[in-house]
Design a protein around this motif. Structure first.
Motif, PDB file in Angstrom:
ATOM      1  N   LEU A 124      29.375 109.741  77.093  1.00  0.00           N
ATOM      2  CA  LEU A 124      28.644 109.556  76.272  1.00  0.00           C
ATOM      3  C   LEU A 124      27.320 108.011  76.509  1.00  0.00           C
ATOM      4  O   LEU A 124      26.916 108.674  75.886  1.00  0.00           O
ATOM      5  CB  LEU A 124      29.332 109.551  75.212  1.00  0.00           C
ATOM      6  N   ARG A 125      27.776 107.376  76.763  1.00  0.00           N
ATOM      7  CA  ARG A 125      27.563 105.696  76.693  1.00  0.00           C
ATOM      8  C   ARG A 125      26.179 106.331  77.585  1.00  0.00           C
ATOM      9  O   ARG A 125      24.643 105.572  77.637  1.00  0.00           O
ATOM     10  CB  ARG A 125      27.755 105.186  77.309  1.00  0.00           C
ATOM     11  N   HIS A 126      26.484 106.767  78.909  1.00  0.00           N
ATOM     12  CA  HIS A 126      25.877 107.286  79.996  1.00  0.00           C
ATOM     13  C   HIS A 126      24.423 108.400  79.773  1.00  0.00           C
ATOM     14  O   HIS A 126      24.190 109.124  81.031  1.00  0.00           O
ATOM     15  CB  HIS A 126      26.160 107.134  81.922  1.00  0.00           C
ATOM     16  N   ALA A 127      25.177 109.249  78.732  1.00  0.00           N
ATOM     17  CA  ALA A 127      24.339 110.715  79.328  1.00  0.00           C
ATOM     18  C   ALA A 127      22.919 110.586  79.142  1.00  0.00           C
ATOM     19  O   ALA A 127      22.350 109.562  78.613  1.00  0.00           O
ATOM     20  CB  ALA A 127      24.899 111.342  77.422  1.00  0.00           C
ATOM     21  N   GLY A 128      22.335 111.298  80.416  1.00  0.00           N
ATOM     22  CA  GLY A 128      20.992 111.723  80.119  1.00  0.00           C
ATOM     23  C   GLY A 128      20.508 110.512  81.238  1.00  0.00           C
ATOM     24  O   GLY A 128      19.283 110.012  81.768  1.00  0.00           O
ATOM     25  N   LEU A 129      22.027 109.535  81.539  1.00  0.00           N
ATOM     26  CA  LEU A 129      21.129 108.574  82.515  1.00  0.00           C
ATOM     27  C   LEU A 129      21.954 108.389  84.466  1.00  0.00           C
ATOM     28  O   LEU A 129      22.606 107.274  83.705  1.00  0.00           O
ATOM     29  CB  LEU A 129      21.630 106.974  81.989  1.00  0.00           C
ATOM     30  N   GLY A 130      22.462 109.584  84.184  1.00  0.00           N
ATOM     31  CA  GLY A 130      23.261 110.172  85.388  1.00  0.00           C
ATOM     32  C   GLY A 130      24.382 110.461  85.076  1.00  0.00           C
ATOM     33  O   GLY A 130      25.172 110.214  86.288  1.00  0.00           O
ATOM     34  N   ALA A 131      24.654 110.259  84.076  1.00  0.00           N
ATOM     35  CA  ALA A 131      26.257 111.110  83.517  1.00  0.00           C
ATOM     36  C   ALA A 131      25.860 112.674  84.273  1.00  0.00           C
ATOM     37  O   ALA A 131      25.488 113.426  83.933  1.00  0.00           O
ATOM     38  CB  ALA A 131      26.561 111.183  81.614  1.00  0.00           C
ATOM     39  N   ARG A 132      26.734 113.188  85.199  1.00  0.00           N
ATOM     40  CA  ARG A 132      26.932 114.808  85.124  1.00  0.00           C
ATOM     41  C   ARG A 132      27.491 115.075  83.509  1.00  0.00           C
ATOM     42  O   ARG A 132      29.055 115.651  83.838  1.00  0.00           O
ATOM     43  CB  ARG A 132      27.296 114.867  86.714  1.00  0.00           C
ATOM     44  N   LEU A 133      27.289 115.805  83.341  1.00  0.00           N
ATOM     45  CA  LEU A 133      27.013 116.831  82.507  1.00  0.00           C
ATOM     46  C   LEU A 133      27.016 117.833  82.102  1.00  0.00           C
ATOM     47  O   LEU A 133      26.479 119.172  80.999  1.00  0.00           O
ATOM     48  CB  LEU A 133      26.860 115.772  80.773  1.00  0.00           C
ATOM     49  N   GLU A 134      27.099 118.838  82.910  1.00  0.00           N
ATOM     50  CA  GLU A 134      25.758 120.405  82.791  1.00  0.00           C
ATOM     51  C   GLU A 134      27.215 121.496  81.963  1.00  0.00           C
ATOM     52  O   GLU A 134      26.010 122.038  81.520  1.00  0.00           O
ATOM     53  CB  GLU A 134      26.068 120.755  84.330  1.00  0.00           C
ATOM     54  N   LEU A 135      28.159 121.506  81.503  1.00  0.00           N
ATOM     55  CA  LEU A 135      28.852 121.743  81.007  1.00  0.00           C
ATOM     56  C   LEU A 135      28.536 121.494  79.281  1.00  0.00           C
ATOM     57  O   LEU A 135      29.404 122.724  78.334  1.00  0.00           O
ATOM     58  CB  LEU A 135      30.512 122.290  80.861  1.00  0.00           C
ATOM     59  N   LEU A 136      27.891 120.560  79.058  1.00  0.00           N
ATOM     60  CA  LEU A 136      27.966 119.658  77.868  1.00  0.00           C
ATOM     61  C   LEU A 136      25.987 119.955  77.095  1.00  0.00           C
ATOM     62  O   LEU A 136      25.523 119.784  77.654  1.00  0.00           O
ATOM     63  CB  LEU A 136      27.929 118.762  77.196  1.00  0.00           C
ATOM     64  N   PRO A 137      26.162 121.497  76.991  1.00  0.00           N
ATOM     65  CA  PRO A 137      24.626 121.958  76.298  1.00  0.00           C
ATOM     66  C   PRO A 137      23.972 120.682  76.082  1.00  0.00           C
ATOM     67  O   PRO A 137      22.745 120.304  76.649  1.00  0.00           O
ATOM     68  CB  PRO A 137      24.926 122.758  75.631  1.00  0.00           C
ATOM     69  N   ALA A 138      24.525 120.376  74.926  1.00  0.00           N
ATOM     70  CA  ALA A 138      23.198 119.458  74.741  1.00  0.00           C
ATOM     71  C   ALA A 138      22.983 118.020  75.119  1.00  0.00           C
ATOM     72  O   ALA A 138      21.929 117.782  75.215  1.00  0.00           O
ATOM     73  CB  ALA A 138      24.016 117.469  73.392  1.00  0.00           C
ATOM     74  N   ALA A 139      23.854 117.816  76.128  1.00  0.00           N
ATOM     75  CA  ALA A 139      23.150 117.136  77.753  1.00  0.00           C
ATOM     76  C   ALA A 139      22.493 118.305  78.583  1.00  0.00           C
ATOM     77  O   ALA A 139      21.725 117.121  79.027  1.00  0.00           O
ATOM     78  CB  ALA A 139      24.349 116.343  78.348  1.00  0.00           C
ATOM     79  N   ARG A 140      23.121 119.009  79.196  1.00  0.00           N
ATOM     80  CA  ARG A 140      22.012 119.581  79.343  1.00  0.00           C
ATOM     81  C   ARG A 140      20.675 119.883  79.245  1.00  0.00           C
ATOM     82  O   ARG A 140      19.563 120.194  80.172  1.00  0.00           O
ATOM     83  CB  ARG A 140      22.916 121.238  79.930  1.00  0.00           C
ATOM     84  N   ASP A 141      20.437 119.853  77.993  1.00  0.00           N
ATOM     85  CA  ASP A 141      18.653 120.321  77.220  1.00  0.00           C
ATOM     86  C   ASP A 141      18.201 119.134  77.098  1.00  0.00           C
ATOM     87  O   ASP A 141      17.380 119.119  76.551  1.00  0.00           O
ATOM     88  CB  ASP A 141      19.363 121.275  76.292  1.00  0.00           C
ATOM     89  N   GLY A 142      18.605 118.112  77.332  1.00  0.00           N
ATOM     90  CA  GLY A 142      18.346 116.860  77.184  1.00  0.00           C
ATOM     91  C   GLY A 142      18.312 116.614  76.116  1.00  0.00           C
ATOM     92  O   GLY A 142      17.377 116.043  75.215  1.00  0.00           O
ATOM     93  N   ARG A 143      18.718 116.711  75.189  1.00  0.00           N
ATOM     94  CA  ARG A 143      19.234 116.605  73.646  1.00  0.00           C
ATOM     95  C   ARG A 143      19.573 115.510  73.476  1.00  0.00           C
ATOM     96  O   ARG A 143      19.800 114.732  72.505  1.00  0.00           O
ATOM     97  CB  ARG A 143      19.659 117.348  72.763  1.00  0.00           C
ATOM     98  N   LEU A 144      20.977 115.060  74.448  1.00  0.00           N
ATOM     99  CA  LEU A 144      22.099 113.818  74.225  1.00  0.00           C
ATOM    100  C   LEU A 144      20.840 112.464  74.155  1.00  0.00           C
ATOM    101  O   LEU A 144      20.938 112.307  75.593  1.00  0.00           O
ATOM    102  CB  LEU A 144      23.214 114.685  74.452  1.00  0.00           C
ATOM    103  N   LEU A 145      20.985 111.444  73.028  1.00  0.00           N
ATOM    104  CA  LEU A 145      20.006 110.187  73.009  1.00  0.00           C
ATOM    105  C   LEU A 145      21.068 109.399  74.123  1.00  0.00           C
ATOM    106  O   LEU A 145      20.648 107.566  73.950  1.00  0.00           O
ATOM    107  CB  LEU A 145      19.745 110.285  72.794  1.00  0.00           C
ATOM    108  N   GLY A 146      22.471 109.182  74.487  1.00  0.00           N
ATOM    109  CA  GLY A 146      23.402 108.091  74.389  1.00  0.00           C
ATOM    110  C   GLY A 146      23.937 108.057  73.238  1.00  0.00           C
ATOM    111  O   GLY A 146      24.272 108.590  72.286  1.00  0.00           O
ATOM    112  N   ALA A 147      24.976 106.642  73.328  1.00  0.00           N
ATOM    113  CA  ALA A 147      25.953 106.224  72.832  1.00  0.00           C
ATOM    114  C   ALA A 147      26.243 105.020  72.138  1.00  0.00           C
ATOM    115  O   ALA A 147      25.740 104.225  73.744  1.00  0.00           O
ATOM    116  CB  ALA A 147      26.969 106.871  72.748  1.00  0.00           C
ATOM    117  N   GLU A 148      25.974 104.366  71.025  1.00  0.00           N
ATOM    118  CA  GLU A 148      26.607 102.832  71.304  1.00  0.00           C
ATOM    119  C   GLU A 148      28.013 102.685  70.762  1.00  0.00           C
ATOM    120  O   GLU A 148      28.052 103.505  69.479  1.00  0.00           O
ATOM    121  CB  GLU A 148      26.225 102.150  70.541  1.00  0.00           C
TER     122      GLU A 148
END
Ligand code: GDP
Length: 490
Positions: free
Chosen positions: A50-74
């Motif tokens: 979750l922290r690396h969503a959009g930054l190299g985490a491979r999350l093709e099966l998670l639509p929010a990440a695939r669509d580029g909507r996941l902005l990360g986590a802290e």
């Protein structure tokens, strides 16, 4: 026009829903499994994905990440200050490979309950959110990790000391006696009416605890109670953990037992047993369990296959008990404890990187067979659930080898050094051998005696990959994330 009016109505409803739920949504997700199932590795991986969503985490099966909507986590500070923090930093240090001459190491497992809160940022999809001009929403995710062993105590809430003792007696007869010699020796001359002093009781209880540990570690058994004797958490050494079952109670009538003096062995043990139920088992359900929204249960199916037929049978029995915690729902005694229900359950066979990818289907089928009873009960109670085969931290790579013109699937990885294998061994082994191997076939049905006779099973202990400042490689963590969080990231 009619269309415009309808649109306005729809948007109004969506906006209303959104405000109802708030732009800051919340979810309590619990992770459990018997020790060694892979909870610690799973949580470290989940958080890092979750922290690396959009930054190299491979999350093709998670639509929010695939669509580029996941902005990360802290990570933010957790709400309940009386619960230990989940040791994320220590786990990352182990995986970084910077602190051991051997390279990266598996995170040290947690032994009790721990917690961590993440704020996940995402861009909502709904029209209403966009109209409200909120480009960003957050999901506050509380992650709670606790030992599956604690759930094995649930049936004790409905047992009395005599029933529990007789269950333990039956279990001892099923291949575990080897580990219990010292304890059995210590109680050999004792009867329910014996008078035994405090110190002696503490000694015998400690021998009983040794038996549980040995059956677990050396025998691979998991259906062992009381669960807190194995993983005491904050109760280590507390007198509430000083009791043990008393074999042979079947020879006494209930009246005869009840007539024994307060100071008798039977009455003393029965009192402590009740205390344990009231002060340890029940509060766990009351204070923690019933507050979870969602739950994932991790199961080391491959490890149980490696251990042999008796431990495999035992795992099946333990899972049966463990899942009762989720199916209990409205049943009598526990109805009040369980007034809120888990709204989604995930079940995952872990460490799938121990077998070649074409075996993953069989691994999942085996998991479902192993859980046939509990799954039926859960479905009947309408608990939404899904089964997965995952590797939280993939330590091998799928390859193919060509032999005599034929292609065969294989795995490439590094084996842990000789003494590194078990997660709780302190000594470290020598160098790590790089291997290319085929670890064996996973049966897709419950193994029969032939399977065990051929004993083709030997899974290697892989060293973890080096994970430093990036998301760990994984297998289907994204599918699990979608099932557990996806609907809250819309
Ligand atoms: P816990 O006791 O449930 O917290 O289990 P851990 O997370 O500590 O996992 C126990 C051991 O299983 C680790 O030390 C690793 O050796 C192994 N393990 C856990 N997850 C994975 C995985 O995804 N792949 C592989 N190859 N091994 C794993």
């Amino acid at each position: 026009t009619r269309n415009a009016r309808q649109l306005a109505r729809e948007v109004g409803r969506e906006a209303h829903d959104l405000l109802e739920r708030g732009l800051d949504r919340q979810l309590r997700l619990a992770v459990t499994g018997l020790s060694g199932a892979g909870k610690t590795a799973f949580l470290v991986s989940l958080i890092e994905q979750l922290r690396h969503a959009g930054l190299g985490a491979r999350l093709e099966l998670l639509p929010a990440a695939r669509d580029g909507r996941l902005l990360g986590a802290e990570r933010v500070s957790q709400p309940d200050l009386s619960i230990p923090r989940f040791p994320l930093e220590a786990g990352l240090r182990s995986l970084s490979g910077q602190h051991s001459p051997h390279g990266p190491e598996w995170p040290t497992p947690t032994r009790s309950i721990s917690e961590l809160r993440l704020k996940i940022g995402f861009r909502p999809t709904s029209r209403a959110a966009r109209m409200l001009d909120s480009q960003r929403a957050t999901l506050t995710l509380d992650l709670i990790d606790y030992p599956g062993e604690w759930l094995l105590d649930l049936p004790m809430l409905e047992q009395d000391f005599t029933a529990w003792s007789s269950e333990c007696e039956t279990q001892l007869a099923d291949g575990r006696g080897d580990w219990a010699h010292d304890w059995m020796g210590a109680i050999a001359g004792l009867t329910p009416d014996s008078e035994v002093d405090e110190d002696r009781l503490a000694e015998i209880a400690s021998l009983y605890t040794d038996y549980l540990h040995a059956a677990r570690r050396k025998g691979g058994f998991v259906d062992l109670t009381p669960g807190r004797f194995l993983l005491p958490g904050e109760l280590d050494e507390a007198p509430v953990l000083q009791f043990f079952p008393l074999p042979g109670l079947g020879d006494w009538t209930a009246d005869a037992l009840a007539a024994l003096p307060e100071t008798s062995l039977y009455r003393t043990l029965a009192r402590r047993f009740d205390h344990y139920r009231r002060r340890v088992v029940r509060p766990f359900y009351h204070d923690h369990f019933r507050r979870f929204d969602r739950q994932i249960v991790l199961i080391d199916v491959l490890g149980a296959l490696n251990a042999g037929p008796a431990p495999f049978r035992d795992l099946s029995r333990a899972l049966d008990k463990l899942f009762d915690s989720f199916a209990y729902g409205r049943r009598h005694l526990l109805a009040r404890l369980m007034d809120r229900r888990i709204d989604r359950l995930a079940i995952a066979a872990t460490k799938a990187d121990h077998v070649t990818p074409e075996q993953h289907g069989a691994m999942r089928d085996l998991l479902e067979q192993l859980l046939a009873g509990p799954l039926k009960r859960l479905r009947y109670r309408d608990v939404p659930l899904k089964a997965f085969t995952i590797a939280a931290i993939r330590a091998s790579e799928a390859r193919e080898v060509v032999e005599n013109g034929q292609r065969h699937p294989a795995l490439a990885g590094h084996l842990l050094g000789e003494h590194e294998g078990s997660s709780d061994s302190g000594t470290q082994g020598a160098g790590r051998e790089s291997v290319l191997l085929f670890p064996g076939e996973v049966p897709s049905r419950l193994p029969d005696p032939n399977f065990w006779a051929e004993s083709r099973f030997d899974f290697p202990h892989f060293a973890p990959p080096q994970v430093d400042g990036k998301a760990p490689p994984h297998i289907r963590m994204d599918a699990v994330l979608d099932w557990l969080l996806g609907d809250h990231l819309k």
